[in-house]
Motif scaffolding. Sequence first.
Motif, PDB file in Angstrom:
ATOM      1  N   SER A 271      -1.801   7.840   7.610  1.00  0.00           N
ATOM      2  CA  SER A 271      -1.220   9.020   8.082  1.00  0.00           C
ATOM      3  C   SER A 271      -0.013   9.714   7.574  1.00  0.00           C
ATOM      4  CB  SER A 271      -0.791   8.934   9.741  1.00  0.00           C
ATOM      5  OG  SER A 271       0.098   8.117   9.796  1.00  0.00           O
ATOM      6  N   GLY A 272       0.655   8.886   6.748  1.00  0.00           N
ATOM      7  CA  GLY A 272       1.744   9.638   6.023  1.00  0.00           C
ATOM      8  C   GLY A 272       3.131   9.380   7.006  1.00  0.00           C
ATOM      9  N   ALA A 273       3.016   8.722   8.038  1.00  0.00           N
ATOM     10  CA  ALA A 273       4.211   8.443   8.818  1.00  0.00           C
ATOM     11  C   ALA A 273       5.251   7.688   8.156  1.00  0.00           C
ATOM     12  CB  ALA A 273       3.883   7.522  10.018  1.00  0.00           C
ATOM     13  N   TYR A 274       4.599   6.654   7.269  1.00  0.00           N
ATOM     14  CA  TYR A 274       5.338   5.893   6.168  1.00  0.00           C
ATOM     15  C   TYR A 274       4.768   6.199   4.878  1.00  0.00           C
ATOM     16  CZ  TYR A 274       8.346   3.554   9.784  1.00  0.00           C
ATOM     17  OH  TYR A 274       8.926   3.414  10.869  1.00  0.00           O
TER      18      TYR A 274
ATOM     19  N   ILE B  30       0.763  -1.192   0.176  1.00  0.00           N
ATOM     20  CA  ILE B  30       0.105   0.052   0.080  1.00  0.00           C
ATOM     21  C   ILE B  30       0.863   1.445   0.104  1.00  0.00           C
ATOM     22  CG2 ILE B  30      -1.753  -1.159   1.120  1.00  0.00           C
ATOM     23  CD1 ILE B  30      -1.141   0.120   3.789  1.00  0.00           C
ATOM     24  N   ALA B  31       0.226   2.273  -0.504  1.00  0.00           N
ATOM     25  CA  ALA B  31       1.128   3.522  -0.774  1.00  0.00           C
ATOM     26  C   ALA B  31       0.484   4.842  -0.266  1.00  0.00           C
ATOM     27  CB  ALA B  31       1.561   3.747  -2.049  1.00  0.00           C
ATOM     28  N   HIS B  32       0.947   5.913   0.329  1.00  0.00           N
ATOM     29  CA  HIS B  32       0.311   7.073   0.574  1.00  0.00           C
ATOM     30  C   HIS B  32      -0.056   7.920  -0.449  1.00  0.00           C
ATOM     31  CE1 HIS B  32      -0.251  11.158   2.597  1.00  0.00           C
ATOM     32  NE2 HIS B  32      -0.766  10.392   3.716  1.00  0.00           N
ATOM     33  N   GLN B  33      -1.344   8.515  -0.532  1.00  0.00           N
ATOM     34  CA  GLN B  33      -1.477   9.357  -1.786  1.00  0.00           C
ATOM     35  C   GLN B  33      -0.532  10.320  -2.095  1.00  0.00           C
ATOM     36  OE1 GLN B  33      -2.367  12.558  -1.941  1.00  0.00           O
ATOM     37  NE2 GLN B  33      -2.033  13.184   0.216  1.00  0.00           N
ATOM     38  N   SER B  34       0.539  10.612  -1.153  1.00  0.00           N
ATOM     39  CA  SER B  34       1.433  11.681  -1.543  1.00  0.00           C
ATOM     40  C   SER B  34       2.371  11.111  -2.517  1.00  0.00           C
ATOM     41  CB  SER B  34       2.119  12.229  -0.546  1.00  0.00           C
ATOM     42  OG  SER B  34       2.684  11.286   0.272  1.00  0.00           O
ATOM     43  N   THR B  35       2.480   9.775  -2.623  1.00  0.00           N
ATOM     44  CA  THR B  35       3.675   9.383  -3.536  1.00  0.00           C
ATOM     45  C   THR B  35       3.209   9.458  -5.079  1.00  0.00           C
ATOM     46  OG1 THR B  35       2.536   7.134  -3.478  1.00  0.00           O
ATOM     47  CG2 THR B  35       4.430   7.712  -1.761  1.00  0.00           C
ATOM     48  N   GLY B  36       1.746   9.406  -5.208  1.00  0.00           N
ATOM     49  CA  GLY B  36       1.441   9.393  -6.613  1.00  0.00           C
ATOM     50  C   GLY B  36       1.382   8.224  -7.242  1.00  0.00           C
ATOM     51  N   LEU B  37       1.549   6.880  -6.525  1.00  0.00           N
ATOM     52  CA  LEU B  37       1.629   5.766  -7.004  1.00  0.00           C
ATOM     53  C   LEU B  37       0.410   5.231  -7.282  1.00  0.00           C
ATOM     54  CD1 LEU B  37       4.707   4.395  -4.960  1.00  0.00           C
ATOM     55  CD2 LEU B  37       4.818   5.055  -7.342  1.00  0.00           C
ATOM     56  N   SER B  38      -0.171   4.355  -8.252  1.00  0.00           N
ATOM     57  CA  SER B  38      -1.357   3.597  -8.627  1.00  0.00           C
ATOM     58  C   SER B  38      -0.921   2.242  -8.761  1.00  0.00           C
ATOM     59  CB  SER B  38      -1.781   4.210  -9.790  1.00  0.00           C
ATOM     60  OG  SER B  38      -2.022   5.551  -9.626  1.00  0.00           O
ATOM     61  N   ALA B  39      -2.143   1.621  -8.410  1.00  0.00           N
ATOM     62  CA  ALA B  39      -2.069  -0.045  -8.852  1.00  0.00           C
ATOM     63  C   ALA B  39      -1.488  -0.418 -10.266  1.00  0.00           C
ATOM     64  CB  ALA B  39      -3.473  -0.570  -8.793  1.00  0.00           C
ATOM     65  N   ALA B  40      -0.446  -1.382 -10.083  1.00  0.00           N
ATOM     66  CA  ALA B  40       0.309  -1.720 -11.208  1.00  0.00           C
ATOM     67  C   ALA B  40       0.694  -3.386 -11.151  1.00  0.00           C
ATOM     68  CB  ALA B  40       1.688  -0.936 -11.385  1.00  0.00           C
ATOM     69  N   ASP B  41       1.007  -3.842 -12.173  1.00  0.00           N
ATOM     70  CA  ASP B  41       1.362  -5.293 -12.245  1.00  0.00           C
ATOM     71  C   ASP B  41       2.959  -5.735 -11.498  1.00  0.00           C
ATOM     72  OD1 ASP B  41      -0.819  -5.907 -13.676  1.00  0.00           O
ATOM     73  OD2 ASP B  41       0.154  -5.740 -15.721  1.00  0.00           O
ATOM     74  N   ARG B  42       3.730  -4.357 -11.297  1.00  0.00           N
ATOM     75  CA  ARG B  42       4.904  -4.677 -10.945  1.00  0.00           C
ATOM     76  C   ARG B  42       5.272  -3.633  -9.918  1.00  0.00           C
ATOM     77  NH1 ARG B  42       9.137  -7.693 -12.542  1.00  0.00           N
ATOM     78  NH2 ARG B  42      10.644  -6.013 -12.269  1.00  0.00           N
ATOM     79  N   LEU B  43       5.919  -3.569  -8.994  1.00  0.00           N
ATOM     80  CA  LEU B  43       6.453  -2.504  -8.031  1.00  0.00           C
ATOM     81  C   LEU B  43       7.236  -1.418  -8.944  1.00  0.00           C
ATOM     82  CD1 LEU B  43       7.162  -4.349  -4.705  1.00  0.00           C
ATOM     83  CD2 LEU B  43       5.478  -2.667  -5.027  1.00  0.00           C
ATOM     84  N   PRO B  44       6.882  -0.081  -8.968  1.00  0.00           N
ATOM     85  CA  PRO B  44       7.758   0.722  -9.611  1.00  0.00           C
ATOM     86  C   PRO B  44       9.090   0.878  -9.073  1.00  0.00           C
ATOM     87  CG  PRO B  44       6.290   1.816  -8.390  1.00  0.00           C
ATOM     88  CD  PRO B  44       5.982   0.443  -8.157  1.00  0.00           C
ATOM     89  N   GLN B  45      10.170   1.268  -9.987  1.00  0.00           N
ATOM     90  CA  GLN B  45      11.417   1.570  -9.560  1.00  0.00           C
ATOM     91  C   GLN B  45      11.363   2.940  -8.682  1.00  0.00           C
ATOM     92  OE1 GLN B  45      13.865  -0.402 -10.297  1.00  0.00           O
ATOM     93  NE2 GLN B  45      15.183   0.698  -8.943  1.00  0.00           N
ATOM     94  N   SER B  46      10.336   3.482  -9.012  1.00  0.00           N
ATOM     95  CA  SER B  46      10.437   4.996  -8.050  1.00  0.00           C
ATOM     96  C   SER B  46      10.158   4.948  -6.617  1.00  0.00           C
ATOM     97  CB  SER B  46       9.458   5.887  -8.586  1.00  0.00           C
ATOM     98  OG  SER B  46       7.984   5.265  -8.581  1.00  0.00           O
ATOM     99  N   ILE B  47       9.874   3.494  -6.080  1.00  0.00           N
ATOM    100  CA  ILE B  47       9.826   3.385  -4.523  1.00  0.00           C
ATOM    101  C   ILE B  47      11.304   3.254  -3.839  1.00  0.00           C
ATOM    102  CG2 ILE B  47       7.758   1.915  -4.813  1.00  0.00           C
ATOM    103  CD1 ILE B  47       9.526  -0.682  -4.097  1.00  0.00           C
ATOM    104  N   ASP B  48      12.380   3.183  -4.757  1.00  0.00           N
ATOM    105  CA  ASP B  48      13.805   3.258  -4.124  1.00  0.00           C
ATOM    106  C   ASP B  48      13.740   4.811  -3.494  1.00  0.00           C
ATOM    107  OD1 ASP B  48      16.288   3.333  -3.806  1.00  0.00           O
ATOM    108  OD2 ASP B  48      16.919   2.984  -5.804  1.00  0.00           O
ATOM    109  N   GLY B  49      14.287   4.560  -2.326  1.00  0.00           N
ATOM    110  CA  GLY B  49      14.426   5.877  -1.497  1.00  0.00           C
ATOM    111  C   GLY B  49      13.164   6.308  -0.553  1.00  0.00           C
ATOM    112  N   LEU B  50      12.269   5.612  -0.874  1.00  0.00           N
ATOM    113  CA  LEU B  50      10.951   6.196  -0.020  1.00  0.00           C
ATOM    114  C   LEU B  50      11.151   5.427   1.578  1.00  0.00           C
ATOM    115  CD1 LEU B  50       8.093   5.780  -2.779  1.00  0.00           C
ATOM    116  CD2 LEU B  50       9.438   7.712  -1.985  1.00  0.00           C
ATOM    117  N   THR B  51      10.089   5.848   2.173  1.00  0.00           N
ATOM    118  CA  THR B  51       9.828   5.016   3.646  1.00  0.00           C
ATOM    119  C   THR B  51       9.055   4.025   3.578  1.00  0.00           C
ATOM    120  OG1 THR B  51       8.306   6.613   4.177  1.00  0.00           O
ATOM    121  CG2 THR B  51      10.527   7.140   4.812  1.00  0.00           C
ATOM    122  N   PHE B  52       9.188   2.839   4.281  1.00  0.00           N
ATOM    123  CA  PHE B  52       8.366   1.625   4.280  1.00  0.00           C
ATOM    124  C   PHE B  52       8.475   0.951   5.728  1.00  0.00           C
ATOM    125  CE2 PHE B  52       8.103  -2.886   3.510  1.00  0.00           C
ATOM    126  CZ  PHE B  52       7.146  -3.158   2.400  1.00  0.00           C
ATOM    127  N   THR B  53       7.047   0.508   5.911  1.00  0.00           N
ATOM    128  CA  THR B  53       7.014  -0.400   6.815  1.00  0.00           C
ATOM    129  C   THR B  53       6.250  -1.770   6.785  1.00  0.00           C
ATOM    130  OG1 THR B  53       6.130  -0.366   9.231  1.00  0.00           O
ATOM    131  CG2 THR B  53       4.639   0.654   7.380  1.00  0.00           C
TER     132      THR B  53
END
Length: 285
Positions: A183-186, A113-136
């Motif tokens: 909440s955007g904490a991650y 799952i992703a916070h709306q601030s990432t701009g990410l949408s559902a896809a068949d693969r995880l996008p390369q753009s998750i590199d460098g984000l925060t994750f729990t």
Amino acid sequence: MFKMMFRVLALMILAGSAFATPTFVFTAIPDQDETQLKQRFQKVADYLQQELQTEVRFIPVKSYAATITAFRNNQVQLAWFGGLSGVKARELVPGSRAVAQGVEDPEFKSYFIAHQSTGLSAADRLPQSIDGLTFTFGSKGSTSGRLMPEYHLREQFGQSPDELFKRVGFSGNHSRTIALVESGAYQLGALNYKVWDAAVEAGKVDTAKVKVIWETPTYPDYQWTLRGDLDAAYGEGFTDRVEQALLKMNDPELLSSFPRQGFIPASNSDFEPVRKVAKQIGLLD
């Protein structure tokens, strides 16, 4: 005379208590908050007590590791484990076995799952753009909240989560993962798809703030596991009676608390894929 009668009566009571059937105790991995767990599993305790005609008690635990420890130490004789915690527990308690799983459990999955601030949408693969984000993740010992998500991250990106993300956390349970990402904490998180679906259906998730962006391929997960020494403690045939009680659990209210459509037989070998993945990424010796 009265002293003698009192002494005999006391001895009879002691003798009776020595041969009384011990309380049958079970627990469950704390994949949701404690209040929800107590509500879910007290109903199961009542059901099992009626079916088994012996005293049954549910005890909550604070962590996945504590669930395994309680099972290993015979503080509980039955546990509702996840895939990884079940594998670990059975390796520590010779003769223990998985006996039942939910209809859905052979083909379980995790949601990212992703916070709306990432701009990410559902896809068949995880996008390369998750590199460098925060994750729990969820709990460190969770199959759906840690083991399988980490496996797929390593497979796709060739890096450990600590290398891939700016910051990695462990929420402790799936409900908390949703709350932290909402909440955007991650910015990102991974969790059990059943908990997400149930929370959305109950209106407990603001889907304008957090959404599912990817779901993993399926894998075996939750199961009921029994110790192998039950008949010695509770009488011949008790193991079979517990197994049958779990498999015939069909009360819609009970099933909705898991939530599962019903229960089907399980065996230790069903969870071999989980054991292999856990060894591969270093979560099992």
